[in-house]
Design an enzyme around this catalytic site. Structure first.
Site, PDB file in Angstrom:
ATOM      1  CE  LYS A  78       0.549  -1.933   4.114  1.00  0.00           C
ATOM      2  NZ  LYS A  78       0.275  -3.208   4.708  1.00  0.00           N
ATOM      3  CE  LYS A  84      -3.284  -1.671   5.354  1.00  0.00           C
ATOM      4  NZ  LYS A  84      -3.220  -2.189   6.725  1.00  0.00           N
ATOM      5  CD  GLU A  86       3.257  -2.545   6.877  1.00  0.00           C
ATOM      6  OE1 GLU A  86       4.000  -2.512   5.891  1.00  0.00           O
ATOM      7  OE2 GLU A  86       2.282  -3.309   6.932  1.00  0.00           O
TER       8      GLU A  86
END
Ligand code: NAP
Ligand code: HSE
Length: 430
Positions: A103, A203, A188
């Site tokens: 993303k 996102k 992440e």
């Protein structure tokens, strides 16, 4: 495939485990070819442990060797912008389709990549980039396409939702809950992207672009994270019947042409469905003009759910159905004008404001007057007795519908009064 971490291993595992099923469903044999990683030794060991018969030959750390290997599709599950961006472009220029979970790359450079794919007769599939295993991209670009969308409200970060759930329901510390989210493969590589709200903002940029037919850049979404949340506010919210959730919202209010975008910890009344989304679950509530409200719920992060979305894309690519959809439908943001988001001060909603005020006669009247004089109507007011030895007490108000700018201006006026200490906290009530 580029990357063999949490998601990459999940993809490899599914392709191995369900090889016959996928062939039966698609008529194609999908085989994993070369895999590009940084650390070949680590990847080989993990693949051997997973029973991959080609663990020795499969991996390379040389992008040229990777690019020269035969492939129809490149699956990008490494993450980040560079050098991955260059490898994705190289694949598209070679006419290879790309499936990505990235993303960050899409929010920053998606339109360029989509356009490049079109130029070379390829496609970019990206279901796994938003909402983990929830097919929210497919929902917006296929199942709900008949609607004009008026609002998207998402819990789009599994790490944050896991942390908030563990803190509020199990009494864990922020640090402990974050550590667990990392161990479970939700976070992440740089977890500040999760807790700062940036990941949810990326996102939202992707989903809002699809839903509203505009090109939203990741840097156009104002993001506040759970890293600034104070426990005192979580407790006051609970007293008012609210849970805290990191909410990504994209809205087009009646009479407004532009889209309001925001990511922030918000209070969600406990009787609302989004308040029931716990742990690493994600949810996307879509308001469509024909369908009404739709709620999509599922695992938002982790190996299996994300691999499910990646492999789903992959199967749709190999049958040709996704490339046809990509080339024929005008849905991706490369084909749309840049978004002109509503200014943050003009975002509309209900609001929670917490102040620290002296416990003196007349203080409450001054506070309510600061809101009333701006036309802001209050829905609740909460004040506890001061603790022993303290003269200031927290005062909480919630408002009816108002703009963030008006509420912030009222709060700033109050903060300037000599009966108030510290900075006011302003949060949205969904
Ligand atoms: P991860 O566990 O950190 O794995 C990343 C993999 O990519 C590792 O194999 C790493 O190789 C490789 N890699 C990274 N940079 C590289 C480079 N410059 N050159 C070659 N290889 C490189 O990450 P992940 O959790 O699987 O996430 C991958 C992507 O999926 C990210 O875009 C993430 O945002 C997205 N995603 C993740 C989830 C989730 O729940 N984890 C969910 C949805 C989307 P080495 O191990 O050799 O360093
Ligand atoms: N770090 C992300 C999350 C992974 O926690 O939601 C899924 O995109």
């Amino acid at each position: 495939m580029i990357g063999y971490g949490t998601v990459g291993r999940g993809v490899a595992g599914l392709l191995h485990k369900h090889a016959d099923l996928y062939t039966a469903r698609t008529g194609h044999r999908v085989e994993l070819g070369r895999v590009l990683v940084r650390n070949v030794v680590k990847a080989r060991a993990a693949a051997a442990e997973a029973g991959d018969a080609q663990a020795r030959e499969r991996f390379t750390d040389d992008p040229a060797v990777f690019a020269a290997a035969p492939a129809d599709v490149v699956v990008e599950v490494a993450g980040g912008l560079d050098p991955v961006d260059g490898w994705v472009r190289e694949a598209l220029r070679a006419g290879r389709h790309v499936v990505t979970a990235n993303k960050a790359l899409l929010a920053a450079r998606g339109p360029e990549l989509f356009a490049l794919a079109r130029e070379h007769g390829a496609s970019v599939a990206f279901e796994a980039s938003c909402g983990g295993g929830i097919p929210c991209v497919t929902a917006l670009t296929a199942g709900l396409m008949a609607n004009r969308v008026t609002g998207l409200y998402g819990i789009l970060n599994g790490t944050c939702n896991y942390i908030l759930t563990e803190m509020t329901q199990r009494g864990k510390s922020y640090a402990q809950a974050l550590l667990e989210a990392k161990e479970k493969g939700y976070a992440e590589a740089d977890e500040t992207l999760d807790v700062s709200g940036a990941d949810a903002g990326q996102k939202l940029a992707v989903l809002a672009s699809l839903a509203f037919g505009v090109n939203v850049g990741g840097d156009q979404v104002p993001c506040r994270g759970i890293d600034t949340l104070e426990l005192m506010d979580v407790a006051f919210g609970a007293e008012l019947g609210f849970d805290v959730k990191l909410i990504a919202a994209a809205e087009r209010w009646p009479g407004h042409e532009h889209v309001g975008l925001s990511v922030a910890p918000c209070f969600v009344p406990r009787d609302q469905p989004l308040a029931q989304i716990h742990g690493s679950l994600n949810a996307l509530a879509v308001d469509g003009d024909a369908v009404g409200p739709v709620l999509l719920v599922g695992a938002g992060a982790g190996q299996g759910p994300t691999a499910s979305a990646v492999v789903g894309d992959l199967l749709n690519v190999v049958t040709g159905s996704y490339p046809a959809h990509f080339s024929r439908m005008r849905l991706t943001p490369d084909l749309h004008p840049p978004a002109q988001p509503v200014a943050e001060a003009d975002l509309e909603g209900r609001w929670y404001v917490r102040l620290s005020a002296q416990d003196q006669p007349g203080v409450m009247a001054k506070i309510t007057d600061a809101f009333g004089s701006r036309g802001i109507s209050l829905s609740a007011l909460l004040q506890h007795a001061p603790r022993a030895g303290e003269s200031a007490v927290p005062v909480v108000v919630t408002t009816h519908r108002a703009t963030r700018g008006d509420v912030q201006a009222a709060a700033d006026t109050i903060a300037a009064m000599n009966v108030v200490t510290g900075s006011p906290v302003v949060m949205r009530v969904l």
